[in-house]
Enzyme design. Structure first.
Site, PDB file in Angstrom:
ATOM      1  N   ALA A 260       0.845  -1.182   0.000  1.00 14.02           N
ATOM      2  CA  ALA A 260       0.000   0.000   0.000  1.00 14.02           C
ATOM      3  C   ALA A 260       0.887   1.241   0.000  1.00 14.02           C
ATOM      4  CB  ALA A 260      -0.899   0.017   1.238  1.00 14.02           C
ATOM      5  N   MET A 261       0.259   2.406  -0.171  1.00 18.70           N
ATOM      6  CA  MET A 261       1.046   3.643  -0.245  1.00 18.70           C
ATOM      7  C   MET A 261       0.325   4.771   0.478  1.00 18.70           C
ATOM      8  SD  MET A 261       3.726   5.186  -1.301  1.00 18.70           S
ATOM      9  CE  MET A 261       3.955   6.895  -0.836  1.00 18.70           C
ATOM     10  N   ASN A 263       0.066   8.000   0.375  1.00 23.63           N
ATOM     11  CA  ASN A 263      -0.172   9.329  -0.198  1.00 23.63           C
ATOM     12  C   ASN A 263      -1.086  10.156   0.706  1.00 23.63           C
ATOM     13  OD1 ASN A 263       0.932   8.167  -2.726  1.00 23.63           O
ATOM     14  ND2 ASN A 263      -1.012   7.072  -2.687  1.00 23.63           N
ATOM     15  N   HIS A 295      -0.471   0.867   9.362  1.00 24.32           N
ATOM     16  CA  HIS A 295       0.844   1.347   8.920  1.00 24.32           C
ATOM     17  C   HIS A 295       0.708   2.603   8.051  1.00 24.32           C
ATOM     18  CE1 HIS A 295       5.107   0.725   7.670  1.00 24.32           C
ATOM     19  NE2 HIS A 295       4.677   1.321   6.564  1.00 24.32           N
ATOM     20  N   GLU A 296      -0.145   2.523   7.036  1.00 25.01           N
ATOM     21  CA  GLU A 296      -0.268   3.674   6.126  1.00 25.01           C
ATOM     22  C   GLU A 296      -0.852   4.873   6.868  1.00 25.01           C
ATOM     23  OE1 GLU A 296       1.446   3.135   3.633  1.00 25.01           O
ATOM     24  OE2 GLU A 296       1.396   0.943   3.729  1.00 25.01           O
TER      25      GLU A 296
HETATM   26  N1  B3K Z   1       5.955   3.770   1.438  1.00 22.33           N
HETATM   27  C1  B3K Z   1       5.389   2.690   0.680  1.00 22.33           C
HETATM   28  C2  B3K Z   1       6.384   1.877  -0.060  1.00 22.33           C
HETATM   29  C3  B3K Z   1       6.837   2.460  -1.336  1.00 22.33           C
HETATM   30  C4  B3K Z   1       7.679   1.467  -2.080  1.00 22.33           C
HETATM   31  C5  B3K Z   1       8.275   2.037  -3.315  1.00 22.33           C
HETATM   32  N2  B3K Z   1       8.965   1.038  -4.086  1.00 22.33           N
HETATM   33  C6  B3K Z   1       4.559   1.792   1.530  1.00 22.33           C
HETATM   34  C7  B3K Z   1       4.862   1.800   2.967  1.00 22.33           C
HETATM   35  O1  B3K Z   1       5.918   1.453   3.417  1.00 22.33           O
HETATM   36  O2  B3K Z   1       4.011   2.211   3.700  1.00 22.33           O
HETATM   37 ZN    ZN Z   2       5.722   2.406   5.254  1.00 27.17          ZN
END
Ligand code: B3K
Ligand code: ZN
Length: 855
Positions: A260-261, A263, A295-296
């Site tokens: 997941a990401m 943003n 986590h996100e």
């Molecule tokens: N920050 C993103 C991971 C991005 C990976 C890029 N290759 C998910 C996370 O760790 O929450």
């Molecule tokens: Zn992360």
């Protein structure tokens, strides 16, 4: 070749320009998608250098400065604009084709919806920009798209305007008031089912919560939204951190490179970490969703509000956020079981990475492809380092440190040193030596010796630490290690529990007044990410397994006990003597199976006997064939001698309706089948009666030890039932890939053509190919080399389809050091074949070249 050169942390320089505001207009029109990016650019400091913007795989249409077309140059994908002005408006127009973008970085399509993934360096695939985390801008994003097929147009922040462009097209405008780096930008456009809810924050603000999922899946978003609300409440109660926007959106997409990401305000998730109902998701899936949603969400403060100065500092946000999500799961569920899972990841995967060609400190010093550094080292060892700070400071000083960190750095892009600095200032604990954890790669080995003098009642523990050399060839200095111990008396009472503060290369700790020699339970709770070397006897391990106060220590003793038995039998195989299993070991497991007072989820962990990969990690060199024989023998012995007890517990657990009972029951079933084929029918009955995925999959997993008619029949039924449910088909692919059968590779080759499989979908690739490479140790490491060749052929294809996923799958192939000469030769030949590819991606190049350099 310049593309393939490494970048170094030591070369960091502050940006020559910054961008305060970005106005982005994205016109979504298939292959002719246009992006107009208007940046307010500010020169930083006294210099006359050109503005150099990053770009990748996009077509540049025009460049204007303050409204006037200007001359520009593009070199190596970068756009250079020469202007003498200190502040100006830059307009860049680019064109791109999201559908052709199979790398799933930048702007791409997932099942007909547009979506983005910009971390780490994907924004440069959207427009030319200062694509680095220390440039923070305020974004205003306008999206236009056809109404048909794209009713939802989403981006970060708050929706400020929307309307019609013409009869067929519409637009929306989003504004994010919080300055952010480009990696946190997101855009989604598509048609979804929407599940909505709301949350009232601790200061009384209402936040709208929205989860967008593929049509027909709305009911499967319930658990995700419930997890989100729990996360928001937990971050308030444990960390005093409140959400800051009026809306929080999660969009689930099936084509996604990772979990997941985070943003800002618009998380994009892999469907795997959103969609769940009882029939399609296991208890573990439910737990995974809760932890990734958490986590996100936690990144909103540790990552978004306070972000990284440069990508070498990735662990600043990831290590800390993994620590936070682990604490979240532990506060909500079983702390011991969560800890056991985290320890397994460290010992089975991170130790292997730290001992292999990609070894790096949690703050890497050099990088070729940043995507290769989203690793178990940066994430999980990073979290262990934060956990050690927590252990050294205690909860209240740790929280004071967190508060100071946020007070000092809110809205900034900072370093790991800044984090440790805040912890130090708030706690007055000296962390100067501790900082070495951030720059030293490799797993320290702590060798412990004990000494007891019955005459004086004095017991001594001597600890010697040594970190083995890693490919960076840097000197290793002693680390600051919190080392948790418990001393048990002969009748099982806890005499003392203490965290030893280890700082020297050799240090002795003295404990006086002990009338008998105690049994020491060492490195309890895995209080530091080190390898413990201590010659436990069987008696000591049995004692710890029965009496340690810590459930994690009991589990750990069971792992050691089982491992002990395996290595003894490997030695028997070498010397040609008969294998045997010490009855004390069998009794210890029997005791656990029958002990109704133990937490069922914990017993399930104890009955999850160490995998081949876990065992391989315990030694320097491995004879895989003998190890596999010895492991199978030990499992069969435990299964046979505990058959009656397992059956009794199995029957009793069958009627219970909770996750712990299901986990324990499924472990009983798996062992019962090892003891006698007749139990296959019980598995079939469980499968046929199951009303939830944990029970169906539990039966299939229990049967997956070998090919059988029963297994075949159930697998076919499962396939027919779930052919149209991709996430469930992933489980089916994984079962196929994990089967230790001599014809496995032929079967997998057929499955590559299966209607539900696709090489361009990372979830499918991970479940079939990834599982084979990392979870089917015996077939992957076949001595005829067919396993390596199978993976290599696929990597050749994946290299051009999706290099990021290719570089994940390759991991077991570069970790060849422990294997015999012939296997090493075959593995290196495969790597050489990849290195010789004319269009080898940066991602694979970095791993393959480092592996062959070490060879
Ligand atoms: N920050 C993103 C991971 C991005 C990976 C890029 N290759 C998910 C996370 O760790 O929450
Ligand atoms: Zn992360």
């Amino acid at each position: 070749m310049s593309q393939l050169e490494a970048k170094y942390l030591k070369d960091y320089q502050a940006p020559l320009f910054t961008i305060s505001h970005l106005d982005l207009v994205v016109n979504l029109a298939g292959a002719d998608t246009q992006v107009t990016a208007t940046s307010q650019v500010l020169r930083q400091g006294q210099h006359q250098q050109a503005l150099v913007l990053d770009g990748d795989d996009i077509n540049l249409k025009s460049v204007k400065v303050n409204g006037e077309e200007v001359d520009y140059q593009t070199i190596d994908g970068q756009l250079s604009v020469d202007s003498t002005l200190d502040a100006f408006e830059l307009e860049v127009v680019t064109q791109l084709d999201p559908e052709a973008n199979l790398s799933l970085e930048g702007l791409y399509m997932s099942d007909g919806a547009y979506c983005t993934q910009c971390e780490a360096e994907g924004f440069r695939r959207v427009t030319y920009f200062l694509d680095r985390p220390d440039v923070l801008a305020i974004y205003t994003v306008t999206i236009t798209a056809p109404k048909q097929g794209f009713p939802y147009l989403l981006s970060n922040g708050n929706l400020v305007e929307q309307g019609e462009v013409d009869a067929l097209h519409h637009y929306v405008k989003w504004h994010d008031p919080f300055p952010k780096p480009a990696y946190l930008f997101a855009l989604v456009a598509g048609d979804f089912d929407l599940l909505e809810d709301k949350y009232q924050t601790m200061s009384g603000r209402q936040v709208k919560l929205q989860v967008f999922v593929d049509k027909g899946n709305r009911h499967k978003a319930q658990h995700a939204i419930a997890s989100l609300k729990k996360s928001m409440a937990w971050d308030e109660s444990r960390f005093n951190l409140e959400y800051d926007l009026d809306i929080y959106m999660i969009v689930a997409v099936d084509f996604f490179n990772m979990g997941a990401m985070e943003n800002k305000g618009l998380n994009v998730f892999n469907t795997k970490y959103v969609l769940a109902d009882k029939r399609t998701a296991t208890d573990d899936d439910y737990h995974g969703i809760e932890s990734v949603v958490g986590h996100e969400y936690f990144h909103n403060w540790t990552g978004n509000r306070v972000t990284c100065r440069d990508w070498f500092q990735l662990s600043l946000k990831e290590g800390l956020t993994v620590f936070r999500d682990q604490e979240f799961s532990s506060d909500l569920g079983s702390r011991a079981v969560n800890r056991i899972h985290a320890i397994r990841v460290m010992k089975n995967q991170q130790f292997a990475e730290d001992a292999g060609p990609m070894a790096h400190p949690i703050r890497p010093a050099s990088v070729i492809e940043m995507n290769n550094f989203y690793t178990v080292t940066v994430y999980n060892k990073g979290a262990e380092v934060i956990r050690m700070i927590h252990t050294l400071l205690g909860e209240s000083r740790f929280q004071a440190g967190m508060a100071l960190y946020i007070e000092r750095h809110d809205g900034q892009a900072v370093t790991c040193d800044d984090f440790v600095g805040a912890m130090e200032s708030a706690s007055h604990v000296d962390l100067s030596q501790f900082r070495r954890w951030y720059r030293q790669a490799g797993t320290p080995v702590v060798t412990v010796t004990e000494d007891y003098d019955p005459a004086t009642g004095c017991y001594q523990l001597t600890l010697a630490q040594m970190t083995p050399q890693t490919p960076d060839k840097l000197d290793k200095r002693p680390l600051h290690i919190p080392f948790d111990i418990e001393l048990l008396s002969a009748d099982g009472e806890a005499i003392l529990s203490q965290v030893l503060d280890v700082k020297e290369s050799t240090q002795t700790f003295i404990f006086d007044g002990l009338s008998h020699q105690p049994v020491a339970s060492l490195l309890q709770n895995f209080s530091a990410p080190v390898r413990l070397k201590f010659d436990y006897s069987i008696e000591q391990l049995v004692h710890i397994m029965a009496f340690a106060t810590s459930e994690v220590a009991r589990w750990e003793a069971s792992v050691n006990l089982f491992s002990h038995a395996i290595w003894e039998n490997v030695a028997h195989l070498h010397s040609g003597t008969a294998m045997m299993l010490d009855p004390r070991i069998i009794d210890a497991f029997k005791g656990v199976i029958l002990n109704a007072a133990l937490d069922k989820a914990l017993v399930a962990e104890i009955l999850t006997l160490p995998s081949l990969s876990a065992l391989i990690e315990q030694v320097e060199q491995v004879d895989l064939d003998k190890l596999a024989v010895a492991r199978e023998f030990a499992i069969a012995q435990i299964a046979q001698f505990c058959e009656d007890e397992l059956l009794v517990r199995f029957r009793e657990l069958e009627s219970m309706d909770d996750a712990g009972a299901r986990a324990f029951k499924n472990k009983c079933l798996a062992l019962l089948i090892q003891s006698n084929d007749l139990y296959q029918d019980i598995a079939a009955a469980q499968f046929n009666q199951a009303d939830n995925m944990t029970n169906s999959l539990g039966a299939l997993l229990a049967l997956n030890g070998e090919a059988s008619d029963v297994r075949q029949r159930l697998m076919t039924a499962f396939e027919q039932e779930w052919i149209d449910t991709p996430l469930v088909m992933d489980k089916w692919f994984s079962l196929q890939a994990a089967l230790n059968d001599k014809d496995c590779i032929a079967h997998l080759t057929v499955l590559l053509e299966h209607q539900a499989f696709s090489l361009s979908n990372p979830n499918r690739v991970r479940s079939l190919i990834g599982m084979f490479a990392s979870g089917n140790v015996e077939q992957f490491h076949r001595v005829d080399g067919k396993g390596y060749q199978f993976i290599t052929d696929i990597l050749v294809k994946l290299n051009s389809v999706n290099p990021q996923v290719a570089a994940r799958i390759i991991t077991p192939l570069i970790q060849f050091k422990k294997f015999d000469v012939e296997r090493q030769r075959l593995m290196k030949a495969s790597l050489q074949q990849l290195l010789d590819l004319p269009d080898l991606s940066k991602d694979l190049f970095e791993k393959v070249s480092k592996a062959l350099e070490m060879a």
